[in-house]
Design an enzyme around this catalytic site. Sequence first.
Site, PDB file in Angstrom:
ATOM      1  N   GLY A 218      20.985 -33.663  18.558  1.00  0.00           N
ATOM      2  CA  GLY A 218      21.757 -34.458  19.494  1.00  0.00           C
ATOM      3  C   GLY A 218      21.196 -35.847  19.674  1.00  0.00           C
ATOM      4  N   ASP A 335      10.695 -23.001  21.693  1.00  0.00           N
ATOM      5  CA  ASP A 335      10.361 -24.352  21.228  1.00  0.00           C
ATOM      6  C   ASP A 335       9.698 -25.152  22.357  1.00  0.00           C
ATOM      7  OD1 ASP A 335      10.070 -26.327  19.354  1.00  0.00           O
ATOM      8  OD2 ASP A 335      12.100 -27.114  19.562  1.00  0.00           O
TER       9      ASP A 335
END
Length: 521
Positions: A218, A335
Amino acid sequence: MKSTFTSLTTNVTLTRKTSSKDQVNVVMSPEPVEAQGPGILNQDVDLTFARKTSSKDQGPVMSQELGEAQLRGVHPVDELEEGQLEEEQKVKQEASPVKKSRWETGLTSHKEELISHADDVVPKTSRWNRSSLSPECGELVVSEERQCNSSGSGSRHQSVEKLSGNEYSDNEYFSSDHDELEAEEPASPAQGGMNMLLGSRSVNGFQKLNKINEGTYGIVYRARDEKTKEIVALKKIKMKEDKYEEEYGFPLTSLREINILLSCNHPSIVNVKEVVVGGRNDSDVYMVMEHLEHDLKGLMERKKQPFSTSEVKCLMLQLLEGVHYLHTNWIIHRDLKPSNLLMNNSGELKICDFGMARQYGSPIKPYTQMVITQWYRPPELLLGAKQYSTAVDMWSIGCIMAELLSQKPLFPGKTELDQLQKIFAVLGTPTESIWPGFSSLPNAKAKFPTQSYNLLRKKFPAISFVGGQILSERGFDLLNGLLTLDPEKRLTVEEALNHSWFHEVPLPKSQDFMPTFPPRR
Ligand SMILES: Nc1ncnc2c1ncn2[C@@H]1O[C@H](COP(=O)(O)OP(=O)(O)OP(=O)(O)O)[C@@H](O)[C@H]1O
């Protein structure tokens, strides 16, 4: 509260490609598609965007009141097995601590559903995630489109290695993983449809002020909501535009991220307010998030001094509280790293980037090990374990704690082998006695340099003669507990939160007294 999502404006058909990767195509469709039944948040089939209904809700919520998007892969197997899937989902939901109302529907792999066991047990103790680590024969490895690079951005692995026998071989590693990913996918394209972005606003209602960052999935902008004048962060989901590429369309990881973030409601998790559309043909999709001025990676790069002990405690507590919320709700982030930890000038820390997060059930199913940015990736994943659980996040938290204290990454490995070597050089080379089961991990047969002792204390001394950062006995005990090689013995988030380090002086700094920093450019 009624929201802007209640009326249907856009229907999107998602076409699942044959690729081994999580990728779906988004095609506008004029037909509304009926909402499907509930499912756990997972891989392939159903997705509902649903906004939490009330700011009062502290616990997890998932409701149909606000936005709804329905992704329904109508793979032939889904059709044939619909009744069976519903039955199995019912069993799962009865067993799952995640409220049915919250995970009304999710991304659910039909294959995982088909192999789910009716006798799944919900563990009752805080160590449920450990006790349930039992292999399930014949299960499929979940494919992940998103893979990580070594340091920060989370882009794909360019080079991967396999510890095979006594040496690494690039091809072997790739092909074995690739085969599993291929095996998970249907052999022919699956067509599907979804109601998506019901009544969502146009991005034209926002004035883009500047680009904050561009990640793999993104582009994040700082923007002003023209209606409320509020400053927000807009994350534009990157579509794969080359039709001739295998991966084409709307990344499934982004759908998963949106779904998880819309359903979460916790002060340490970034708040996604809504999803808006715009751009060419109204086909771009944006997440509208609360805006935080900094991320910890950028802050640590710019700060001259490391955070003080009381500041590290304040940040660690917020991080642990957010992860506690996730783990309690059966979500592994997968993550955690400083660039995914946002911070504002009110001293608040919030976890972002849920593109790799997933909900999981018990017993633990085999997942891909190509998750977690390499520097923060635990040894069990580097060694090829396919069954793992919340302990992977706890390792990343240990690496983050070390980095907050010293202002430099603890294990900045260049390759996966180098990563393991760096870890073992500090924590000691594992043996069967300190990590039972270690030697049967796929990549454990490689010859690692033997390091018999744990040398972590040398890096974080109790006394410093040169005025450097010091770490008390209790602080070291927490750090060492997080950085335990054997995931079964690693601290759980509850144990870390209750650690006595947080109760000794210097006490955690109150958020109100955390330092503020000039805005990043
Ligand atoms: N809500 C927010 N407020 C301010 N900045 C943000 C926000 N969300 C993300 N960012 C910034 O944008 C960066 C990239 O965001 P994010 O990690 O969500 O994107 P991504 O494409 O998934 O990135 P990656 O390639 O690291 O996986 C973050 O590191 C952070 O600096």
